[in-house]
Scaffold this active site. Structure first.
Site, PDB file in Angstrom:
ATOM      1  N   ARG A  53     -21.841 -45.767  -9.278  1.00 19.27           N
ATOM      2  CA  ARG A  53     -21.849 -44.847 -10.743  1.00 19.27           C
ATOM      3  C   ARG A  53     -20.953 -45.509 -11.367  1.00 19.27           C
ATOM      4  O   ARG A  53     -20.421 -46.016 -12.595  1.00 19.27           O
ATOM      5  CB  ARG A  53     -20.351 -43.978  -9.261  1.00 19.27           C
ATOM      6  CG  ARG A  53     -19.658 -42.666 -10.584  1.00 19.27           C
ATOM      7  CD  ARG A  53     -18.977 -41.800  -9.723  1.00 19.27           C
ATOM      8  NE  ARG A  53     -18.215 -42.044  -9.687  1.00 19.27           N
ATOM      9  CZ  ARG A  53     -17.647 -42.419  -8.292  1.00 19.27           C
ATOM     10  NH1 ARG A  53     -17.583 -42.032  -7.404  1.00 19.27           N
ATOM     11  NH2 ARG A  53     -16.344 -42.972  -8.248  1.00 19.27           N
ATOM     12  N   TYR A 105     -19.499 -34.101 -36.649  1.00 19.97           N
ATOM     13  CA  TYR A 105     -20.102 -33.403 -35.844  1.00 19.97           C
ATOM     14  C   TYR A 105     -19.499 -31.978 -35.096  1.00 19.97           C
ATOM     15  O   TYR A 105     -18.491 -31.990 -34.457  1.00 19.97           O
ATOM     16  CB  TYR A 105     -21.347 -34.495 -34.484  1.00 19.97           C
ATOM     17  CG  TYR A 105     -21.313 -33.832 -33.404  1.00 19.97           C
ATOM     18  CD1 TYR A 105     -22.996 -33.179 -33.423  1.00 19.97           C
ATOM     19  CD2 TYR A 105     -21.020 -33.345 -31.869  1.00 19.97           C
ATOM     20  CE1 TYR A 105     -23.821 -33.130 -32.180  1.00 19.97           C
ATOM     21  CE2 TYR A 105     -21.842 -33.140 -31.321  1.00 19.97           C
ATOM     22  CZ  TYR A 105     -23.250 -32.285 -31.683  1.00 19.97           C
ATOM     23  OH  TYR A 105     -23.388 -32.163 -30.018  1.00 19.97           O
ATOM     24  N   ASP A 178     -17.396 -42.927 -35.108  1.00 20.66           N
ATOM     25  CA  ASP A 178     -19.067 -42.700 -34.258  1.00 20.66           C
ATOM     26  C   ASP A 178     -20.694 -43.103 -35.567  1.00 20.66           C
ATOM     27  O   ASP A 178     -20.408 -41.866 -36.571  1.00 20.66           O
ATOM     28  CB  ASP A 178     -19.122 -40.653 -35.005  1.00 20.66           C
ATOM     29  CG  ASP A 178     -20.328 -40.211 -33.923  1.00 20.66           C
ATOM     30  OD1 ASP A 178     -21.156 -40.843 -34.266  1.00 20.66           O
ATOM     31  OD2 ASP A 178     -19.929 -38.678 -33.772  1.00 20.66           O
ATOM     32  N   LYS A 203     -30.268 -39.865 -30.798  1.00 21.28           N
ATOM     33  CA  LYS A 203     -30.203 -39.380 -30.838  1.00 21.28           C
ATOM     34  C   LYS A 203     -31.063 -40.823 -31.895  1.00 21.28           C
ATOM     35  O   LYS A 203     -32.491 -41.389 -30.832  1.00 21.28           O
ATOM     36  CB  LYS A 203     -29.423 -39.364 -32.789  1.00 21.28           C
ATOM     37  CG  LYS A 203     -28.722 -38.429 -32.342  1.00 21.28           C
ATOM     38  CD  LYS A 203     -28.901 -36.983 -31.865  1.00 21.28           C
ATOM     39  CE  LYS A 203     -28.036 -35.774 -30.922  1.00 21.28           C
ATOM     40  NZ  LYS A 203     -26.448 -35.672 -31.799  1.00 21.28           N
TER      41      LYS A 203
HETATM   42  C1  LIG Z   1     -25.393 -35.387 -31.206  1.00 19.30           C
HETATM   43  C2  LIG Z   1     -24.462 -35.758 -31.893  1.00 19.30           C
HETATM   44  C3  LIG Z   1     -23.208 -35.738 -30.926  1.00 19.30           C
HETATM   45  C4  LIG Z   1     -23.131 -35.188 -29.496  1.00 19.30           C
HETATM   46  O1  LIG Z   1     -23.726 -36.207 -28.725  1.00 19.30           O
HETATM   47  P1  LIG Z   1     -25.029 -35.257 -27.523  1.00 19.30           P
HETATM   48  O2  LIG Z   1     -25.606 -36.790 -27.161  1.00 19.30           O
HETATM   49  O3  LIG Z   1     -25.544 -34.226 -28.072  1.00 19.30           O
HETATM   50  O4  LIG Z   1     -23.533 -35.479 -26.413  1.00 19.30           O
HETATM   51  C5  LIG Z   1     -21.740 -37.039 -31.395  1.00 19.30           C
HETATM   52  N1  LIG Z   1     -22.202 -37.090 -33.334  1.00 19.30           N
HETATM   53  C6  LIG Z   1     -23.738 -36.591 -33.900  1.00 19.30           C
HETATM   54  C7  LIG Z   1     -22.929 -37.214 -35.165  1.00 19.30           C
HETATM   55  C8  LIG Z   1     -24.048 -36.277 -33.086  1.00 19.30           C
HETATM   56  O5  LIG Z   1     -25.406 -36.614 -34.547  1.00 19.30           O
END
Ligand SMILES: *Cc1c(COP(=O)(O)O)cnc(C)c1O
Length: 381
Positions: A53, A105, A178, A203
């Site tokens: 972990r 998001y 982000d 993504k």
């Molecule tokens: C999909 C996404 C998230 C969240 O990510 P997960 O892997 O689905 O938890 C956060 N920020 C952006 C810009 C995203 O496209």
């Protein structure tokens, strides 16, 4: 002629930093499923790992690669993008003030608002395409974090990262970005002054719509970074071994996929600007986009694979268009090899700031003319 130029990030990604298995010479590292490690007879753990972990050897290569691609000091893999983002907020002291974007998001925005409503932090949301709005919202000494997303879901609004970093640092706050939709191919926020970079590795980093994962990269391995490290190992939001393997495999083709998606997204955006059934095309690469100049300055090699279109005739016309596509797939998410289309307001629900006539498009790596023709057919009914 011998060159001392360091390898391009695309080379590092394709070769996974050139790491090979010491035991076999294999060019792909093995999956190590063990949860626990042998303690030395004298009660030490000299090989550095005791429990998976906290220390998973499968993380080493993707984390080192991401650190190199982002130009940071260290990286962490986590179980999802949301786990990565929330680990940052949970590391803040109780009562800390944060500033986030109005357009971002939506699941994370909702989580931050709830975390603030529960009394853990105080949060203000501003139009972060305006540095003046950001400056006005920051409270020097009390604001601990500015959270930015650029290009931001789903209007692809652009935040000036260098400007936001300056505002954050002057106020004694950190800037976290982000960078999911830009990917390290197009933007390196740490070089522009950001302290933390977050990705939903679900993504572009993985790119094949078969892994949920998140990452954090720190500009420095300092006290706050160590809180994030502890936040993962104690909080327990770790990535599984198979997902780690798939993510590493996906990252090797990151540059190829992102470059192709950017080129196609640009073609789709330019084709749709002239379409009689379209009200507006939102793409940071178009001269009409309000963030175009900042994007051109801070993004390298393209404006991303994401765009949105506003369909003439409102919500019903938009939903009907999405119902008619065949090459595009009607689904949420983004950054995969297959192109996706989504009526965004439907998934965000009541109270969303997203226009009801908006379709969000994630451009994959298919033939771009197939995508344009299919969209044209769907729009024309
Ligand atoms: C999909 C996404 C998230 C969240 O990510 P997960 O892997 O689905 O938890 C956060 N920020 C952006 C810009 C995203 O496209």
């Amino acid at each position: 002629m011998k060159s001392n130029r360091p390898p391009h990030p695309a080379t590092l990604a394709a070769q996974g930093l050139g790491w090979t298995d010491a035991q076999t010479g294999a060019v792909v590292l093995p999956i190590q499923p063990a949860t626990t490690y042998i303690r030395d007879p004298d009660n030490q753990y000299r090989r550095g790992r005791n429990y998976a972990r906290a220390d998973n050897p499968g993380y080493d290569q993707p984390e080192a690669l991401l650190t190199a691609l982002e130009g940071g000091a260290a990286s962490l893999l986590l179980s999802s993008g949301m786990a990565a983002a929330t680990t940052v907020f949970r590391a803040l002291p109780v009562g800390a003030h944060i500033v986030g974007p109005k357009i971002m998001y939506h699941s994370l925005r909702r989580w931050i608002a709830g975390y603030a409503a529960d009394g853990h932090i105080a949060a203000d949301f501003v139009d972060m395409s305006s540095l003046d709005a950001l400056r006005a919202a920051v409270q020097p000494g009390r604001t601990k974090l500015i959270w930015a997303e650029t290009p931001a879901n789903p209007l692809w609004s652009i935040t000036d990262i260098a400007g936001a970093a300056e505002i954050a640092h002057k106020a004694g706050a950190l800037l976290a970005v982000d960078s999911t939709t830009a990917s390290p191919v197009l933007t390196r926020p740490i070089e522009l002054g950001a302290d933390i970079v977050m990705h939903s590795a679900t993504k572009y980093l993985n790119g094949h719509s078969d892994v949920i994962a998140g990452t954090l990269t720190g500009a420095r391995d300092d006290e706050f970074w160590q809180k994030l490290v502890a936040g993962r190992s104690s909080g327990g939001a770790i990535l599984g071994n198979m997902e780690t393997y798939l993510l590493m495999r996906g990252m090797r083709t990151l540059f190829l996929r992102v470059e192709r998606a950017c080129a196609s997204a640009r073609r789709v955006a330019e084709a749709m600007v002239r379409h009689p059934r379209i009200e507006e095309v939102l793409y940071p690469g178009l001269p009409t986009h309000p963030g175009r100049d900042v994007a051109a300055r801070q993004m390298t090699g393209g404006f991303g694979g994401m765009l949105s279109i506003r369909v003439k005739g409102g919500e019903q016309a938009a939903i009907a268009t999405a119902a008619r596509v065949e090459v595009w797939k009607r689904a949420t998410s983004l950054g995969g090899v297959e192109s996706l289309m989504e009526h965004r307001a439907s998934i965000e629900g009541p109270g969303t700031p997203v226009p009801s006539d908006l379709l969000r498009l994630s451009v994959g790596i298919e033939d771009s003319q197939d995508l344009i023709d299919d969209l044209d057919r769907a729009l024309s009914g």
